[in-house]
Structure formats: structure tokens, C-alpha cells
Design an enzyme around this catalytic site. Structure first.
Site, PDB file in Angstrom:
ATOM      1  NE  ARG A 123      -4.050   1.931   1.276  1.00  0.00           N
ATOM      2  CZ  ARG A 123      -5.004   2.537   0.583  1.00  0.00           C
ATOM      3  NH1 ARG A 123      -5.023   2.422  -0.727  1.00  0.00           N
ATOM      4  NH2 ARG A 123      -5.941   3.219   1.180  1.00  0.00           N
ATOM      5  CB  THR A 405      -9.600  -0.116  -6.753  1.00  0.00           C
ATOM      6  OG1 THR A 405      -9.364   1.001  -5.919  1.00  0.00           O
ATOM      7  CG2 THR A 405      -9.167  -1.380  -6.083  1.00  0.00           C
ATOM      8  CB  THR A 423      -6.258   1.181  -6.087  1.00  0.00           C
ATOM      9  OG1 THR A 423      -7.126   2.252  -6.460  1.00  0.00           O
ATOM     10  CG2 THR A 423      -5.588   1.536  -4.771  1.00  0.00           C
ATOM     11  CG  ASP A 447      -8.337   5.708   0.529  1.00  0.00           C
ATOM     12  OD1 ASP A 447      -9.360   6.296   0.151  1.00  0.00           O
ATOM     13  OD2 ASP A 447      -8.003   4.587   0.105  1.00  0.00           O
ATOM     14  CB  SER A 477     -12.568  -0.547   1.475  1.00  0.00           C
ATOM     15  OG  SER A 477     -13.000   0.485   2.326  1.00  0.00           O
TER      16      SER A 477
END
Length: 594
Positions: A123, A405, A423, A447, A477
């Protein structure tokens, strides 16, 4: 309510996922839908696609050319990881509006031989210069679009590091071979699709404002049409450098180009941020659901925690006898979603910065107490539904806690499986391309909870646990998920869709495990979504009959019919051992069997 993008009516063809386009895709399978609809007790007509089938291997992704690249790796003797990495790089070329090497994501890998599932977090991270109030003005008000558009919205990308790390550990084919299909497509070009055109239309202004993005995604300011060929020479050059040395992205000329562009345009990412980036291997969150074991991503994704929380609240409820999409079944699901998203807003964040009560939130004892709150035939206002009191939650802690995403799924002949979601966040990310690289950069800073109670791009609210901080990973998510039965692979699934990802994956799992649907029916079936705030139950307009909608309204639900959402893909291992693969008919993806 603060909104970052203009909302459109479902028939607005400027949407990234045009409603009429989806209806056309869904109508393709009308004939085969009737038998399946009757089998599951569906009262309204929906189109269920037929799955691809194979005894050997399967690749499913959001674009046919990406699935083809993965299948080529399997044919050349590669395993699921080789195929997944090749597929992901091709998606970075053909779907830059949804995912790419300028973003980040999460991956689950299931080893067929040992039955072990591992999780990789690649991430994006906040730059070291990020501050808690960086998106607020001097009066403490949110600066519109600051966390969505432009250089300040960009977090440090992780995709290249993540793909290289999983390939280094588990891949079989040479690294350069798995990157090569993406290089060829960037050099030779590919045909623009309706999803590409729709996404570009939705982000027209921000693309035009960035000279490098305008150079890549338009012809002198004129956007490409469906069927036009897009060639990305700079991106091909970047991918060639990555094929030779993946560290070029983080320490070489690519990193220098990104850092230089950031410094010139008010962005925060520095050369040091890129040098320091590392993906993280994490222990997946796993829990039982009936006779199955469900494994998904741990924090900083909220996906696994709340997927298991909702499944635990559903528990042993006899959904099948109630009937697929019966008002009682939908009421239980919507109420469980509402509870989980209320908990998400308070407790979830980067575990390096906050203590996330994973064991408590995913315990079946906790779910039982929350299930008792749900009135049998009455919806509850989101003003009534709250996150549990932290003091109460401590009772359920049984062990100490450890500090747009896209998605793809792959299964190889050895039953190794990859479920990978990555994403650039919103359509076309921040609308920023680093000059000379062809890399479209994410807007993942959105986010974070940029201010308490302020919804992000997907309407999700957060609090201190997800506040901006240097080096912190924003809450996600994304819910790549692998389900096993008695230690053997049963299914691999995931989806894009922002806040709807968790509930999309949830319903696909229930469609397979509870309602006995094949992969095509499970992924085609209509969906509902409740995320606590806003206080509404979203439904796809073609999915529920008038009597069901009337019943739900009488229970107190505020029904919002929305354009079909999600672009999931799924691989199921049937009882006879055959693989079934299906790409969501709401998108443009494809399943390819070996």
C-alpha cells in the site's frame, strides 16, 4: 456533506462506469439467467454469465489483454505468482485510470502444497513531510479537492516494490519475462475501451491541467475515443528500466524524475521517501465461516476485519431457506454492514500507529452481542447504530494484538492461488503524470481522515485512528480474499469499488458458499450496500423486485438505486476439482482457462 466529485444521475454517460454500458453487458446473458434465477429463488430477472472452466489453471482480471498475459505465463511454465505479476503490469498499461505502477495494493498468496496463506502489503504511504492538517486552511476548513487533485494528493507508490517482492519470493520465471508483455503493449499500443473513455470524461479537467498527463492521455487536448489506439512510449521506457532493475523506480532515474516533479509543483514526496519505501509481509486475518476458513487482508486494510465481522454476525442464519435476496436476508445483511462500518470509522487504521482491536472485532462472541441489537423487522437509523464502546470491546480481546482500483485472481495447476487488489484510488488518480516516465500517480492521501467526520471520495468517514501522519499508510477497503475447505482451496475473490469492496466480496462469498451458485452466477447477481454513513441502503436498479423494495422501505430503509458497482473477479474450485472463473459483467474483464 462535503463532496469531492460531482454526483451524476445513473443515466449520465460521463460516469466512469456508464449505466447503459453495464445494462448492455448484463443483457448479453439473459437467456441463461432464467434457469439460474429460478434455481436460487430469484423473483426478478438478472443476467448471469456462464463461467470459464478448466482443470488446470485460470486467470481472471479486469481486461482481456491482462488475462491473456497471465495465461501466457502459465503456458510457459510459470506459476500463479508469475501470472499475477504479468497480469498486474499489463493492467497498469491498459487501465491507468484504475490501477498502475503509480499506486499500491494488497495481495494474498495461497500455497497449494502446504495450504498456507500469506499476505503482502504494498500500500502507498504518506510522505515524511505530511502533516495532520495538511488539507485544511487557516480556519480549519477542508480545502476542496486538495486531497484528490494534484501533487499534494499523491502518496508514495508501492506497486513495483510489491510485485517484485512477491515474485522474488515465489516466482519461477525470470523477472524480465513477466514484465515484458506490459512493455510490448505500452510500445505497440492498445485499443481504448468504453471504461477508459468514461473515466477520462469524469476527470477531464484535472487531466488537462497537468501538461504531462495531457500529453499522454489526449491528442493536443482532444481525448481519445473508443477504438482509438493509445501508445505510451515513456511508460514503455520506464517498464524496460524496471524489467532490468526494479529498484530504478525507488533509487534510479525514475525516482529522480518523480521527486523533481514533486518539488516543482508543491508535492511532498522526496527522493528519500522513495528510497525508504518497503512492502510488508503480514499475517492474514483468517476465521471460520461454517465449514470454511476465510482469509483476507489485515490492517491497514479494513477489508478482512469487517468481512469476518459481518460473516460472524450472519453466523448460522438460514439464509438459503429464507430465499436469495428475500427481505429478511437483506435486512440481516444490511444491518450487519451498518454495524461493521460504524466500527470501521472509529477503530481502524495503520497498526504501526494505532492499536487496532482485530481479535475483538472478529470474535464470534462480539458478533453475537451485536446481532442481538438488530430488530427482526425494523431498520435502525445510523444515528442509533454506533461503534461499540472501547471499554466494552476489551471484554472480547482473547489474545494480545500485533503492532477506482482493480483486482485479479490466478490459480495454477498446483492450486497455488493469488488474489491481488491494487489501485491509484480515484479515476486517473491525482491526474498527475511525472514528466518523462509515463507514470500516472495516485491520489491515495484522500483515504486518510483529512478531518474528523469529513467523508472521503467514497463517502467514508474516519477519525483519529486514520489521521494523516508521516510514513503512515491510509486505511483501505481492499479485500483480496481466499477461502479454503479442509485445507484445500475453495475460492479466490476480490473487487474494486472503494467503500463497496467489502460488501461486494461478502455477497459473492455467500452466493457460492450458501446459495450454491457457480462462479458466473455468483459474480453477476445484484448487490446491496450499507456503509453506515450516509444512512442509505444502496441497491442496483435491476436487482430487486418491487415487492422486496416496498418491504424494505416499510422496515425503514432509505433506498437509493445506484448504477451497478464493482468489477469483481472470481475463481471457484468446484466439488469435482474443476476451476470455474468469471469476470464481472459490470466491467470489461475476462476469464482465461489453461
Amino acid at each position: 456533506m462535503f463532496q469531492r466529485y460531482q454526483l451524476h444521475r445513473p443515466t449520465d454517460l460521463s460516469l466512469p462506469y456508464p449505466y447503459l454500458y453495464h445494462c448492455t453487458q448484463l443483457a448479453i446473458a439473459l437467456v441463461s439467467s432464467c434457469a439460474v434465477a429460478l434455481a436460487v429463488g430469484q423473483s426478478s430477472l438478472a443476467a448471469f454469465i456462464s463461467p470459464q472452466r478448466s482443470q488446470q489453471g485460470m486467470v481472471v482480471s479486469a481486461h482481456p489483454q491482462a488475462s491473456d498475459a497471465g495465461l501466457t505465463m502459465l503456458r510457459q511454465g510459470g506459476n500463479a505468482v508469475d501470472a499475477a505479476v504479468a497480469t498486474a503490469f499489463v493492467l497498469s498499461v491498459v487501465e491507468p485510470f484504475s490501477a498502475g505502477i503509480g499506486g499500491g495494493g494488497f495481495l494474498l498468496f495461497h500455497a497449494g502444497k502446504t495450504g498456507k496463506t500469506t499476505a503482502l502489503d504494498f500500500r502507498e504511504q504518506a510522505p515524511q513531510l505530511a502533516t495532520r492538517n495538511m488539507f485544511l486552511d487557516e480556519q480549519g476548513r477542508v480545502r476542496p479537492q486538495a486531497s484528490v487533485d494534484g501533487h499534494l494528493a499523491v502518496a508514495v507508490p508501492g506497486t513495483v516494490a510489491g510485485l517484485y517482492e512477491v515474485h522474488r519470493r515465489y516466482g519461477q520465471l525470470p523477472w524480465s519475462k513477466v514484465v515484458n508483455p506490459a512493455i510490448q503493449l505500452a510500445q505497440g499500443g492498445f485499443e481504448i475501451t468504453p471504461r477508459f473513455v468514461g473515466s477520462a470524461a469524469a476527470r477531464k479537467a484535472v487531466i488537462l491541467r497537468n501538461s504531462a498527463a495531457r500529453q499522454v492521455f489526449t491528442r493536443d487536448g482532444v481525448f481519445y475515443k473508443v477504438g482509438d489506439r493509445l501508445v505510451q512510449r515513456d511508460l514503455a521506457k520506464t517498464l524496460q528500466a524496471i524489467a532490468q532493475d526494479p529498484q530504478a523506480f525507488y533509487r534510479g532515474w525514475i525516482a529522480a524524475a518523480i521527486a523533481r516533479d514533486m518539488a516543482k509543483n508543491g508535492g511532498l514526496i522526496t527522493a528519500k521517501d522513495l528510497q525508504l519505501y518497503r512492502p510488508t509481509w503480514r499475517t492474514p486475518i483468517c476465521g471460520p465461516f461454517r465449514q470454511y476458513q476465510v482469509c483476507s487482508m489485515p490492517p491497514p486494510s479494513s477489508g478482512g476485519v469487517h468481512l469476518l465481522e459481518i460473516l460472524n454476525i450472519v453466523g448460522d442464519a438460514d439464509l438459503k431457506s429464507w430465499g436469495w435476496h428475500s427481505p429478511d436476508a437483506l435486512h440481516l445483511l444490511a444491518s450487519a454492514m451498518q454495524i461493521a462500518y460504524a466500527d470501521r470509522a472509529v477503530f481502524l487504521g495503520d497498526p504501526k500507529f494505532v492499536q487496532v482491536p482485530v481479535k475483538a472485532l472478529t470474535s464470534r462472541a462480539y458478533a453475537a452481542t451485536r446481532r442481538q441489537e438488530i430488530p427482526p423487522r425494523q431498520a435502525r437509523s445510523s444515528k442509533v447504530v454506533k461503534a461499540v464502546d472501547p471499554a466494552v470491546l476489551k471484554r472480547f480481546k482473547t489474545t494480545a494484538e500485533s503492532d477506482d482500483t482493480t483486482h485479479l485472481t490466478v490459480v495454477d495447476p498446483a492450486r497455488n492461488a493469488v488474489s491481488l487488489t491494487f489501485t491509484v484510488n480515484g479515476p486517473f488518480g491525482a491526474g498527475v503524470v511525472a514528466p518523462g516516465t509515463g507514470i500516472l500517480l495516485n491520489n491515495e492521501m484522500d483515504d486518510f481522515a483529512i478531518a474528523p467526520g469529513i467523508p472521503n471520495l467514497y463517502g467514508l468517514v474516519g477519525n483519529d485512528a486514520n489521521a494523516v501522519a508521516p510514513g503512515k499508510i491510509p486505511l483501505s477497503s481492499m479485500t483480496p480474499t481466499i477461502v479454503t475447505e479442509r485445507g484445500k482451496l475453495r475460492l479466490a475473490v476480490g473487487s474494486p469499488g472503494g467503500s463497496t469492496i467489502i460488501t461486494t466480496v461478502l455477497q459473492i462469498i455467500l452466493n457460492v458458499l450458501v446459495y450454491d451458485m457457480d462462479a458466473g452466477a455468483a459474480i453477476s447477481a445484484s448487490r446491496i450496500h450499507h456503509q453506515w454513513l450516509p444512512d442509505e441502503l444502496r441497491v442496483e436498479p435491476w436487482g430487486l423486485d418491487a415487492a422486496t423494495l416496498k418491504d424494505l422501505r416499510q422496515r425503514g430503509y432509505q433506498i437509493q438505486e445506484r448504477s451497478p458497482w464493482g468489477n469483481a473477479n472470481l475463481i471457484v474450485v468446484a466439488p469435482n476439482g474443476q476451476l470455474q472463473g468469471a469476470a464481472d459483467p459490470r466491467g470489461e474483464g475476462a476469464a482465461r482457462g489453461l
